[in-house]
Design a protein around this motif. Structure first.
Motif, mmCIF file in Angstrom:
data_model
loop_
_atom_site.group_PDB
_atom_site.id
_atom_site.type_symbol
_atom_site.label_atom_id
_atom_site.label_comp_id
_atom_site.label_asym_id
_atom_site.label_seq_id
_atom_site.Cartn_x
_atom_site.Cartn_y
_atom_site.Cartn_z
ATOM 1 N N THR A 1 0.830 -1.232 0.056
ATOM 2 C CA THR A 1 -0.089 -0.207 -0.042
ATOM 3 C C THR A 1 0.861 1.274 -0.049
ATOM 4 O OG1 THR A 1 -1.918 -0.998 1.261
ATOM 5 C CG2 THR A 1 -1.791 1.419 1.300
ATOM 6 N N ILE A 2 1.941 1.319 0.770
ATOM 7 C CA ILE A 2 2.735 2.166 0.886
ATOM 8 C C ILE A 2 3.454 2.591 -0.665
ATOM 9 C CG2 ILE A 2 4.993 3.083 1.717
ATOM 10 C CD1 ILE A 2 4.130 2.091 4.315
ATOM 11 N N ASP B 1 -2.598 -5.756 -6.407
ATOM 12 C CA ASP B 1 -3.873 -5.156 -6.888
ATOM 13 C C ASP B 1 -4.669 -4.604 -5.973
ATOM 14 O OD1 ASP B 1 -2.934 -5.690 -9.437
ATOM 15 O OD2 ASP B 1 -4.355 -7.213 -9.814
ATOM 16 N N LEU B 2 -4.964 -5.351 -4.667
ATOM 17 C CA LEU B 2 -5.796 -5.043 -3.573
ATOM 18 C C LEU B 2 -5.153 -3.813 -3.116
ATOM 19 C CD1 LEU B 2 -7.121 -8.505 -2.488
ATOM 20 C CD2 LEU B 2 -8.328 -6.877 -3.597
ATOM 21 N N ALA B 3 -3.830 -3.838 -2.733
ATOM 22 C CA ALA B 3 -3.102 -2.833 -2.215
ATOM 23 C C ALA B 3 -3.367 -1.340 -2.690
ATOM 24 C CB ALA B 3 -1.889 -3.129 -1.846
ATOM 25 N N GLU B 4 -3.186 -1.448 -4.374
ATOM 26 C CA GLU B 4 -3.520 -0.271 -5.049
ATOM 27 C C GLU B 4 -4.647 0.260 -4.951
ATOM 28 O OE1 GLU B 4 -3.028 0.802 -9.834
ATOM 29 O OE2 GLU B 4 -1.902 -1.004 -8.964
ATOM 30 N N ALA B 5 -5.778 -0.496 -4.727
ATOM 31 C CA ALA B 5 -6.933 -0.100 -4.642
ATOM 32 C C ALA B 5 -7.312 0.640 -3.119
ATOM 33 C CB ALA B 5 -8.187 -1.227 -4.738
ATOM 34 N N ALA B 6 -6.557 0.111 -2.430
ATOM 35 C CA ALA B 6 -6.557 0.980 -0.771
ATOM 36 C C ALA B 6 -5.882 1.901 -1.026
ATOM 37 C CB ALA B 6 -5.838 -0.151 0.068
ATOM 38 N N ALA C 1 -5.982 8.235 -1.558
ATOM 39 C CA ALA C 1 -5.363 9.390 -2.425
ATOM 40 C C ALA C 1 -6.251 10.335 -3.139
ATOM 41 C CB ALA C 1 -4.445 8.532 -3.489
ATOM 42 N N GLU C 2 -7.457 9.835 -3.244
ATOM 43 C CA GLU C 2 -8.383 10.717 -3.981
ATOM 44 C C GLU C 2 -9.565 10.853 -3.002
ATOM 45 O OE1 GLU C 2 -9.552 8.031 -6.951
ATOM 46 O OE2 GLU C 2 -7.910 8.588 -8.211
#
Length: 294
Positions: free
Chosen positions: A26-27, A185-190, A195-196
Motif C-alpha cells: 500500500t505504501i 492489486d488490492l493494495a493499489e485499490a486501498a 489518495a482521492e
C-alpha cells in the motif's frame, strides 16, 4: 461509481500494519501515485522492521492494536487511514475497536478498512470479525470506506513449491469459482481510495476480473511448469488436518477449510468490476500471477 477527485494536498495518510506484505504494498502504491513520502505515515509495532521505510522518508510511528495507549500519539495529525485488518483471528474485535476509537479521537477524515467479500451477509466464519468491525466504524461516526477483499492469489501461489513436489493442489472448494486477486492489486485499490476524494460511505466488493476454480488453477500451474499437477478435493475435516500438519493452529486451519468449502456456494465470487475500476486497469490474471511466482 461516481468519479473521484484529487485529494487536498498536505494531508497525512497513515497505513497500519505497515511492515506486513499488504501494508508495504500500500505504501508503494501511494508513492507510485505521487503522494510525497513526507505525507505518508506507517504504524508499526517494531521500528526495527521499518528502517527501510524510514530511509525512504516515511514517518514511522510505533503503536499496537493491543495497546490503545500507544495509538493516540500514532494517530496525531492524521487525516486518512488505511486500516489493515489484524491477523490474530479470534482477537480482532477488541484490537479493531482500539483502532476505531483512536481514529475517532483523532478526528480523521477517512478510514479505509480491509474487510472481506460481502461481510455484512457472508456466512464465512472469517467474516464475523470483519462484520463486527464494519459495525464499529458505522457506530463511530468516522467517515469510512469498506474494501471488501476476496482471497489473495498468493494464498495459492505461495504454495507452488509444495504443489509441484506433490503434484497436487489440495482444498475443499469442489468446482466453486472464486475471484482471487493479487495483494498488489488490492493494495493499489486501498491507495486509490485514500489518495482521492469521493469514496467515503462506499463499500467496494473487490476481486479479480476472471474467476477460476481450483481445478483451473492446478491446470494452469501444470501447463506453465510442465509438471503434472491436479486438484484434489478433500472433506473439510481432512483438509483442516492437512493444514494443521503444515503448522497452522487448529482453529485457524478449520476456519480456512470451512471457508474453502464455502467457495462452492460463491462466498468469494466477485463480479462487480470494482477492483479494476479503482486501479484503472485490468486485474492481474491467474496466468500472470503463476508465471511471476514460478
Amino acid at each position: 461509481m461516481a468519479a473521484a477527485t484529487e485529494r487536498d494536498p498536505f494531508m497525512t495518510i497513515l497505513v497500519t500494519g505497515a511492515t506486513g506484505p499488504f501494508g508495504r504494498l500500500t505504501i508503494d502504491a501511494l508513492l507510485g501515485r505521487g503522494i510525497p513520502a513526507g505525507e505518508v505515515a506507517a504504524l508499526v509495532r517494531d521500528p526495527g522492521r521499518a528502517e527501510d521505510l524510514a530511509a525512504r522518508g516515511i514517518d514511522v510511528r510505533v503503536g499496537s492494536y493491543d495497546e490503545p495507549e500507544t495509538l493516540d500519539a500514532a494517530f496525531a495529525g492524521v487525516d486518512r487511514v488505511v486500516f489493515v485488518s489484524g491477523n490474530a483471528v479470534g482477537q480482532r474485535v477488541p484490537q479493531h475497536q482500539n483502532v476505531v476509537d483512536a481514529a475517532a479521537r483523532a478526528g480523521v477524515s477517512l478510514v479505509a478498512y480491509t474487510s472481506i467479500v460481502r461481510a455484512d451477509t457472508s456466512t464465512l466464519g472469517l467474516a464475523a470479525e470483519h462484520r463486527a468491525t464494519e459495525a464499529m466504524l458505522a457506530q463511530s461516526g468516522v467517515p469510512h470506506v469498506l474494501l471488501r477483499n476476496s482471497w489473495y492469489l498468493e494464498n495459492y501461489t505461495a504454495q507452488i513449491p509444495t504443489q509441484l513436489e506433490h503434484g497436487a493442489v489440495l482444498g475443499s472448494a469442489g468446482d466453486g469459482r472464486l475471484s482471487a486477486a493479487t495483494r498488489a492489486d488490492l493494495a493499489e485499490a486501498a491507495a486509490a481510495v485514500v489518495a482521492e476524494d469521493g469514496h467515503a460511505g462506499r463499500a467496494y466488493e473487490l476481486g479479480g476480473d476472471t474467476p477460476f476454480t481450483l481445478s483451473d488453477y492446478a491446470a494452469e500451474l501444470a501447463a506453465q511448469s510442465g509438471r503434472p499437477v491436479v486438484y484434489q478435493d478433500l472433506p473439510v475435516a481432512e483438509f483442516a488436518a492437512v493444514l494443521v500438519g503444515a503448522g497452522l493452529p487448529e482453529g485457524y486451519a478449520m476456519a480456512l477449510a470451512t471457508s474453502d468449502e464455502a467457495i462452492k456456494d460463491g462466498a468469494l465470487l466477485v463480479e462487480t468490476g470494482d477492483l479494476s475500476r479503482l486501479i484503472g486497469r485490468p486485474t492481474t490474471s491467474l496466468s500472470d500471477a503463476i508465471r511471476a511466482a514460478l
